[in-house]
Design a protein around this motif. Structure first.
Motif, PDB file in Angstrom:
ATOM      1  N   SER A   1       0.876  -1.156   0.000  1.00 21.39           N
ATOM      2  CA  SER A   1       0.000   0.000   0.000  1.00 21.39           C
ATOM      3  C   SER A   1       0.917   1.211   0.000  1.00 21.39           C
TER       4      SER A   1
ATOM      5  N   THR B   1     -13.258   3.613  -4.824  1.00 17.61           N
ATOM      6  CA  THR B   1     -12.148   2.702  -5.065  1.00 17.61           C
ATOM      7  C   THR B   1     -12.318   2.097  -6.447  1.00 17.61           C
TER       8      THR B   1
ATOM      9  N   SER C   1     -10.683  -0.857  -8.793  1.00 14.06           N
ATOM     10  CA  SER C   1      -9.828  -2.048  -8.752  1.00 14.06           C
ATOM     11  C   SER C   1      -9.834  -2.723 -10.102  1.00 14.06           C
TER      12      SER C   1
ATOM     13  N   SER D   1      -5.507  -1.540  -6.956  1.00 13.51           N
ATOM     14  CA  SER D   1      -6.624  -0.718  -6.492  1.00 13.51           C
ATOM     15  C   SER D   1      -6.125   0.684  -6.194  1.00 13.51           C
TER      16      SER D   1
ATOM     17  N   GLY E   1      -3.468  -7.627  -8.640  1.00 17.58           N
ATOM     18  CA  GLY E   1      -4.651  -6.822  -8.400  1.00 17.58           C
ATOM     19  C   GLY E   1      -4.219  -5.421  -8.022  1.00 17.58           C
TER      20      GLY E   1
ATOM     21  N   SER F   1      -7.596   3.940  -4.159  1.00 15.31           N
ATOM     22  CA  SER F   1      -8.674   4.311  -3.246  1.00 15.31           C
ATOM     23  C   SER F   1      -8.551   5.752  -2.808  1.00 15.31           C
TER      24      SER F   1
ATOM     25  N   ARG G   1      -2.830   0.396  -4.032  1.00 18.53           N
ATOM     26  CA  ARG G   1      -2.621  -0.909  -3.400  1.00 18.53           C
ATOM     27  C   ARG G   1      -2.381  -1.933  -4.498  1.00 18.53           C
TER      28      ARG G   1
ATOM     29  N   LYS H   1      -1.890  -6.065  -4.973  1.00 22.84           N
ATOM     30  CA  LYS H   1      -1.920  -7.420  -4.434  1.00 22.84           C
ATOM     31  C   LYS H   1      -0.882  -8.228  -5.198  1.00 22.84           C
TER      32      LYS H   1
END
Length: 79
Positions: free
Chosen positions: A18, A51, A53, A41, A39, A43, A29, A31
């Motif tokens: 993050s 958000t 994603s 994102s 992944g 936000s 962010r 993943k």
């Protein structure tokens, strides 16, 4: 630059990141990779609470490419 380099280390170790990792600001962010997909994102929790994603499939070697960019950026900034 140190924080971005640390984020790349985390991703290479299959750990979630993050950034920036501080209070009330928009956050990115990522993943860790699984089956060649990550992944991502973005936000805006403090303000709009929106958000976005999406899954992404970066090319093989993308972390190493970004590590090279960190090195190059440091060289440019150091003069």
């Amino acid at each position: 630059m140190d924080k971005w380099e640390g984020a790349l280390d985390s991703l290479a170790g299959n750990r979630f990141i993050s950034w920036p990792d501080c209070g009330r600001t928009v956050q990115l962010r990522i993943k860790p990779p699984s089956s060649r997909a990550i992944g991502v994102s973005i936000s805006d929790d403090p303000s709009s609470q929106v958000t976005v994603s999406l899954p992404m499939s970066p090319p093989v070697g993308w972390i190493e490419e970004h590590r090279a960019r960190v090195v190059k950026t440091r060289q440019v900034l150091s003069g």
